[in-house]
Motif scaffolding. Structure first.
Motif, PDB file in Angstrom:
ATOM      1  N   VAL A   4      61.966  80.177  60.406  1.00  0.00           N
ATOM      2  CA  VAL A   4      61.806  81.535  59.878  1.00  0.00           C
ATOM      3  C   VAL A   4      60.391  82.038  60.177  1.00  0.00           C
ATOM      4  O   VAL A   4      60.202  83.175  60.605  1.00  0.00           O
ATOM      5  CB  VAL A   4      62.089  81.539  58.355  1.00  0.00           C
ATOM      6  CG1 VAL A   4      61.909  82.937  57.788  1.00  0.00           C
ATOM      7  CG2 VAL A   4      63.478  81.004  58.074  1.00  0.00           C
ATOM      8  N   ILE A   5      59.410  81.150  59.976  1.00  0.00           N
ATOM      9  CA  ILE A   5      58.017  81.525  60.234  1.00  0.00           C
ATOM     10  C   ILE A   5      57.839  81.925  61.703  1.00  0.00           C
ATOM     11  O   ILE A   5      57.104  82.847  62.022  1.00  0.00           O
ATOM     12  CB  ILE A   5      57.066  80.362  59.868  1.00  0.00           C
ATOM     13  CG1 ILE A   5      57.193  80.017  58.371  1.00  0.00           C
ATOM     14  CG2 ILE A   5      55.622  80.697  60.220  1.00  0.00           C
ATOM     15  CD1 ILE A   5      56.489  78.737  57.959  1.00  0.00           C
ATOM     16  N   ALA A   6      58.546  81.244  62.590  1.00  0.00           N
ATOM     17  CA  ALA A   6      58.406  81.488  64.039  1.00  0.00           C
ATOM     18  C   ALA A   6      58.899  82.869  64.452  1.00  0.00           C
ATOM     19  O   ALA A   6      58.573  83.346  65.545  1.00  0.00           O
ATOM     20  CB  ALA A   6      59.138  80.406  64.823  1.00  0.00           C
ATOM     21  N   GLY A   7      59.699  83.523  63.608  1.00  0.00           N
ATOM     22  CA  GLY A   7      60.024  84.922  63.873  1.00  0.00           C
ATOM     23  C   GLY A   7      61.408  85.191  64.411  1.00  0.00           C
ATOM     24  O   GLY A   7      62.083  84.311  64.940  1.00  0.00           O
ATOM     25  N   LEU A   8      61.823  86.472  64.281  1.00  0.00           N
ATOM     26  CA  LEU A   8      63.139  86.921  64.730  1.00  0.00           C
ATOM     27  C   LEU A   8      63.096  87.305  66.200  1.00  0.00           C
ATOM     28  O   LEU A   8      62.155  87.940  66.656  1.00  0.00           O
ATOM     29  CB  LEU A   8      63.565  88.168  63.944  1.00  0.00           C
ATOM     30  CG  LEU A   8      64.090  88.015  62.518  1.00  0.00           C
ATOM     31  CD1 LEU A   8      64.403  89.393  61.956  1.00  0.00           C
ATOM     32  CD2 LEU A   8      65.326  87.130  62.463  1.00  0.00           C
ATOM     33  N   HIS A   9      64.161  86.918  66.946  1.00  0.00           N
ATOM     34  CA  HIS A   9      64.320  87.348  68.335  1.00  0.00           C
ATOM     35  C   HIS A   9      64.251  88.873  68.419  1.00  0.00           C
ATOM     36  O   HIS A   9      64.841  89.533  67.569  1.00  0.00           O
ATOM     37  CB  HIS A   9      65.664  86.843  68.856  1.00  0.00           C
ATOM     38  CG  HIS A   9      66.011  87.330  70.216  1.00  0.00           C
ATOM     39  ND1 HIS A   9      65.566  86.704  71.350  1.00  0.00           N
ATOM     40  CD2 HIS A   9      66.730  88.402  70.614  1.00  0.00           C
ATOM     41  CE1 HIS A   9      66.013  87.375  72.403  1.00  0.00           C
ATOM     42  NE2 HIS A   9      66.720  88.395  71.991  1.00  0.00           N
ATOM     43  N   PRO A  10      63.568  89.502  69.367  1.00  0.00           N
ATOM     44  CA  PRO A  10      62.876  88.894  70.510  1.00  0.00           C
ATOM     45  C   PRO A  10      61.399  88.607  70.239  1.00  0.00           C
ATOM     46  O   PRO A  10      60.660  88.332  71.182  1.00  0.00           O
ATOM     47  CB  PRO A  10      63.029  89.970  71.586  1.00  0.00           C
ATOM     48  CG  PRO A  10      62.970  91.256  70.817  1.00  0.00           C
ATOM     49  CD  PRO A  10      63.584  90.971  69.474  1.00  0.00           C
ATOM     50  N   ASN A  11      60.975  88.687  68.981  1.00  0.00           N
ATOM     51  CA  ASN A  11      59.571  88.435  68.695  1.00  0.00           C
ATOM     52  C   ASN A  11      59.337  86.947  68.439  1.00  0.00           C
ATOM     53  O   ASN A  11      60.252  86.212  68.110  1.00  0.00           O
ATOM     54  CB  ASN A  11      59.144  89.223  67.463  1.00  0.00           C
ATOM     55  CG  ASN A  11      59.318  90.709  67.680  1.00  0.00           C
ATOM     56  OD1 ASN A  11      58.923  91.226  68.717  1.00  0.00           O
ATOM     57  ND2 ASN A  11      59.947  91.385  66.732  1.00  0.00           N
TER      58      ASN A  11
END
Lengths: 369, 279
Positions: free
Chosen positions: B39-46
């Motif tokens: 979750v910390i790594a972010g939502l596609h495409p971000n």
């Protein structure tokens, strides 16, 4: 003409893999697939094949290692059967969803319970919804040819390719196989190949529309694979006909639809019935995915689908074909290594021609139920 | 900076501190199973990470990491492939983890251990502290925690260490060391989690340090087949156990007898490590 060798279906696949020169092979043994990876281990140990052979502790790990290797732009191969395929099933979705190419051989086998290590098609059919290309061969030569073609097709559409061959009937019987003189192009690097310099995350969390789009693109490319399969098929000395093989279909009033090794015996039965003046032929499915919808739409005659797998009360191919054609007949048989010979098919086909087959019939032959 | 500002981590998240250590590796690629880090790594495409990141199925991390490492090696590309796992991932991929250690796969495994399945809402894991309350152990966990690092060291791999986000210099030193070695490397990082353990989000580092000082978490290294207790833990006096335990809502129910039992277990662990160090 390539060299001719006496090979089992399993060893025919190993020989084709050797020509494809994968960078990484990871596998876990399971009957009846094991001789494929034993042969490949031997080839890598004695230097015939320059691949990393990874001895993993499970099928889950086998496909996971390959998922990593193909993300890095390497060429990957594994093989499995039955329970092993189920154990790696989660990763099957990830490989297809990641839009990465690879080839896996599946020596088709029954699934427990109860225990059974012999052949049927109940394992390979679980791949239907994953997005994999799924082929099913009739003999060792086709196992060799399809495996080589699989690498090319898979890399063209960035989808994984499963080559199915019937456990024991094909995996453990030897035939003369011509080793094709064929060189595969180098694996193309994809925009999402992972390297230390890559500036993105692969397979990050999506919600809603991007997920729908990813699945849609995958489905469109699976459709696109149909043409590529046909083109690659023509590059070989023997063309199998693309998605399907038509056998004595031109004038057939009665059409049997089947896939796998037993089609050879069924063709002999067709020849015998033809001698009696019965106009019967076969549409042999070489691919379960992408499904040869158009080829089935074109069929003109009474259709009997003979299945080696079931879902609910029907056969799986029966269900697939009945989504396209009305009024088909469906025989379900040959589970768990149950052998059917030419005479069995003669009996089944005669009953079909005489309109004595029920819509769905579980066939026990002369055995007691 | 590996983790960018504006990411989705909770206030006081220990993982967002731990990520900093990755910037001390050459050519890092991080692999992530399901967990808070996903979750910390972010939502596609971000992506909130400045290094390449591959999300993988929950149990698959060690094996995919090794495949990636091997695939790149075959293509002549150098990389430090990091399997970034939580304690939940250790539980579900345990057979792949030991398989990877057995083969001495060329990867770095970093376990960011917040002692429960936090991403799904605080359920008990293999490393959850004895007696700690979680949503699946509402009266306190009955089993002892799993000592993953010691189990990995017994595979006789080139490098194993424990670390803490309370002592980043020590953690970074260990990551740098791991980055210079080939083969299977394993670092187990203690990550106190404010919402999961029940303490204020400003106190993450303070709690992490208390754990070291009272030896509820012991820093050590296994290198060249030798165990060594790290200096920070050697200097720690073993004081403040009761304060460490009772500063967390998950352990506030502990009785004096429970605390004595924990003290006894910690002493046992310390003695074991001292013994290993002498070998």
């Amino acid at each position: 003409m390539g060299q001719k060798k006496l090979l089992t279906g399993n060893h025919a696949i190993a020989e084709a893999v050797k020509i494809a020169k994968p960078d990484v092979i990871a596998a876990y043994p399971i009957t009846p697939q094991t001789p494929i990876v034993e042969k490949l281990a031997e080839m890598t140990e004695n230097g015939e094949l320059d691949a990393e052979f990874v001895r993993v502790e499970s099928e889950y790990a086998a496909l996971s290692v390959i998922l990593g290797a193909i993300s890095a732009g390497a060429r990957g191969f594994t093989a499995t059967s039955s329970q092993g395929l189920l154990y790696m099933y989660e990763v099957c979705w990830w490989v297809a969803g990641s839009r990465l190419p690879m080839v896996m051989a599946i020596a088709t086998r029954a699934i427990g319970a109860p225990w059974n290590i012999h052949g049927d098609h109940n394992d390979i059919i679980v791949l239907r919804d994953t997005g994999w290309i799924i082929g099913m061969v009739e003999n060792a030569q086709e196992a060799f040819d399809m495996t080589l073609q699989a690498f090319k097709v898979s890399e063209e559409v960035s989808l994984p390719f499963a080559v199915g061959l019937d456990g024991f009937q094909l995996t453990h019987t030897a035939e003369v196989v011509e080793i094709r003189d064929y060189e595969l192009p180098k694996r193309k690097l994809l925009p999402h190949t992972i390297e230390p310099s890559s500036k993105f995350a692969l397979n990050a969390v999506t919600s809603g529309i991007p997920k729908l789009k990813a699945r849609h693109e995958q489905a469109k490319d699976l459709e696109k694979a149909k043409e590529i399969i046909k083109e690659v098929d023509k590059e070989f000395p023997v063309s199998y006909g693309g998605l399907v093989e038509e056998y004595k279909l031109e004038d057939a009033d009665y059409i049997v639809v089947m896939m796998g090794g037993w089609c050879g015996d069924a063709k002999d039965a067709i020849d015998l019935l033809r001698k009696d003046g019965i106009q019967i032929g076969m549409l042999r499915l070489r691919f379960l995915r992408p499904f040869p919808t158009k080829e089935i739409e074109k069929l003109d005659g009474n259709i009997l689908v003979v299945d080696r797998s079931n879902s609910d009360y029907r056969g799986v191919l029966g269900l697939e074909v009945s989504a396209i054609k009305n009024g088909i007949k469906n025989v379900i048989t040959g589970f768990g290594g149950m052998e059917l010979d030419t005479q069995d098919f003669v009996k089944i086909f005669k009953k079909f021609v005489n309109n004595e087959i029920k819509d769905v019939e579980w066939w026990y032959g002369s055995a007691e139920r | 900076m590996v983790l960018l500002k504006g990411n989705a981590s909770c206030q006081g998240c220990p993982h967002s501190i731990a990520f900093k250590a990755l910037s001390y590796l050459e050519n890092p690629i991080v692999l992530m199973p399901a967990g808070c880090s996903t979750v910390i790594a972010g939502l596609h495409p971000n992506s909130s990470l400045e290094i390449p990141c591959v999300h993988v199925p929950f149990p698959a991390t060690p094996a995919v990491s090794y495949g990636l490492s091997t695939g790149l090696k075959k293509r002549g590309i150098k990389a430090n492939v990091v399997a970034w796992m939580g304690d939940g991932s250790v539980d579900i991929s345990y057979s792949l983890l030991t398989g990877s250690a057995l083969r001495n796969d060329d990867i770095i495994v970093i376990v960011v251990d917040n002692e429960a399945y936090m991403n799904t809402g605080v359920q008990s894991s293999g490393t959850t502290f004895w007696k700690a309350k979680t949503t699946t152990s509402p009266k306190g966990k009955r089993e002892e925690r799993r000592d993953v690092a010691l189990q990995m060291a017994l595979h006789r791999v080139p490098y194993v260490a424990t670390a803490s986000i309370g002592y980043m210099r020590d953690f970074i030193k260990k990551v740098k060391k791991a980055g210079k070695v080939e083969g299977f490397r394993f670092i187990h990082v203690h990550c106190p989690c404010p919402p999961g353990w029940g303490f204020e989000s400003s106190k993450t580092v303070e709690i992490a340090r208390k754990a070291i000082q009272c030896r509820a978490w012991i820093l050590w290294e296994y290198e060249n087949k030798k165990f060594r207790i790290s200096n920070i833990s050697k200097k720690a006096r073993g004081n403040g156990l009761k304060d460490y335990l009772l500063s967390q809502a998950r352990l506030r129910h502990l009785s004096d007898e429970d605390i004595e039992e924990i003290r006894r277990r910690i002493e046992e662990e310390w003695k074991l490590l001292e013994h290993l160090e002498k070998l």
